[in-house]
Design an enzyme around this catalytic site. Sequence first.
Site, PDB file in Angstrom:
ATOM      1  CB  ILE A  11      -0.990  -0.113   1.241  1.00  0.00           C
ATOM      2  CG1 ILE A  11      -2.012   1.150   1.074  1.00  0.00           C
ATOM      3  CG2 ILE A  11      -0.231   0.456   2.502  1.00  0.00           C
ATOM      4  CD1 ILE A  11      -3.414   1.012   1.700  1.00  0.00           C
ATOM      5  CB  ALA A  82       6.672  -7.341  -5.779  1.00  0.00           C
ATOM      6  CD  GLN A  83      13.516  -5.510  -5.929  1.00  0.00           C
ATOM      7  OE1 GLN A  83      13.366  -4.360  -6.079  1.00  0.00           O
ATOM      8  NE2 GLN A  83      14.058  -6.403  -7.106  1.00  0.00           N
ATOM      9  CB  SER A 125       5.601  -7.506 -14.466  1.00  0.00           C
ATOM     10  OG  SER A 125       6.330  -6.888 -15.092  1.00  0.00           O
ATOM     11  CD  GLU A 127      10.671  -6.147 -17.451  1.00  0.00           C
ATOM     12  OE1 GLU A 127      11.904  -6.565 -17.211  1.00  0.00           O
ATOM     13  OE2 GLU A 127      10.515  -5.223 -18.234  1.00  0.00           O
ATOM     14  CE1 TYR A 149       9.404  -7.019 -10.362  1.00  0.00           C
ATOM     15  CE2 TYR A 149       9.304  -7.100 -12.730  1.00  0.00           C
ATOM     16  CZ  TYR A 149       8.496  -6.945 -11.456  1.00  0.00           C
ATOM     17  OH  TYR A 149       7.216  -6.248 -11.469  1.00  0.00           O
TER      18      TYR A 149
END
Length: 325
Positions: A11, A82-83, A125, A127, A149
């Site tokens: 958040i 997430a990272q 994502s 990605e 990632y």
Amino acid sequence: MAQKRALITGITGQDGSYLAEFLLSKNYQVFGLTRRTSTPNYERIKHIEDKIKLLPGDLLDQQSLTSAVDYSAPDEIYNLAAQSFVATSWSQPVLTGEFTALGVTRMLEAVRQIKPKAKFYQASSSEMFGMVHESPQSESTQFHPRSPYGVAKVYGHWITINYRESYDLFAVSGILFNHESPRRGLEFVTRKISHGVAKIYLGQANEIILGNLDAKRDWGFAGDYVKAMWLMLQQPKAQDFVVATGENHSVREFVEQAFKAVNITNWKKYVKTSKEYIRPAEVDFLIGDATKAKEALSWKPTVSFKELVAMMVKADVDLLKKNSR
Ligand code: NAP
Ligand code: F7E
């Protein structure tokens, strides 16, 4: 009708803050998971902090996630934590896997054990498409991630589908292409550019140092994209969706447009490149096909590329002016 309850992980991030605002506007009771830091990092949610309930937790800690789901008893869960910075995923690959991949399983376990009727959104994502196998990329395009990632997000995507198929959870995955805003972290290229251009415009800097200017991305506005997340959870059936504008631009075009927004045309004078920002493996080209979201969710982006760049540059000029007062 009873007030709906939503739990948002992440958040304090860009999307989490827009989503919290959006859900409050729909009269939801909003709970947000935050991890402990030595100083609070509530910058993006401070304007709504009194309207939401923050719960302590970390994606690494199963018990804290289970407790957060138990306490909030949510109708909807948005797993945005997430990272999320691709470049960091090479320097911290294991941590990225723990947060961005296994963190999803921990959240799904909490849902399965405590609130299996809750609807679950996973932040997947573009990605995952990485070295693209076709263009534009849709829900059926094969994945070929190019970073730790991207690999972690592929895991998160498939474990979400697996829990849907194994346990009949209402679990969906939104494959979102890049979305930006004045709340974007300063390390991401769009914000690095808008902030850098604003500094140059105000005479506070004289250069921006970037990496690969040729990479192309399908950039939309984060405020539009959080609405798509919500729409996915309002459907009768759990399904995955691509969310994108269907238009892409290079980093170079973003730079050019950002300088244009402050009437600087000789931008090349201010932009340098350095190997420091070149990635071990690059995602050269992304462009999304959001036909399914347009048809099934009646979703469409409302902010054009030019408007997005102008919005970000203006916000940074205003911010820097305010900070120097
Ligand atoms: P962001 O601004 O980097 O926010 C990430 C959030 O995750 C922050 O609130 C962060 O908390 C939290 N977080 C990180 N590690 C955590 C941990 N171990 N435990 C609990 N919380 C943790 O990212 P965003 O741009 O809003 O993106 C939201 C999600 O969408 C992410 O999953 C991202 O990978 C995904 N995504 C983003 C895009 C995009 O273009 N923005 C596109 C596709 C998918 P702190 O504030 O404490 O660091
Ligand atoms: O890079 C190039 C860089 O870091 C975009 C995350 O939200 O979107 C984001 O990931 C492009 C890359 O975002 C610099 O090489 C050039 O080709 O802004 P970025 P990203 O890697 O696309 C996806 C969808 C996510 O899911 C991620 O969480 O820009 N680039 N010069 C640069 N990038 C950065 N950061 N800094 C530069 O100086």
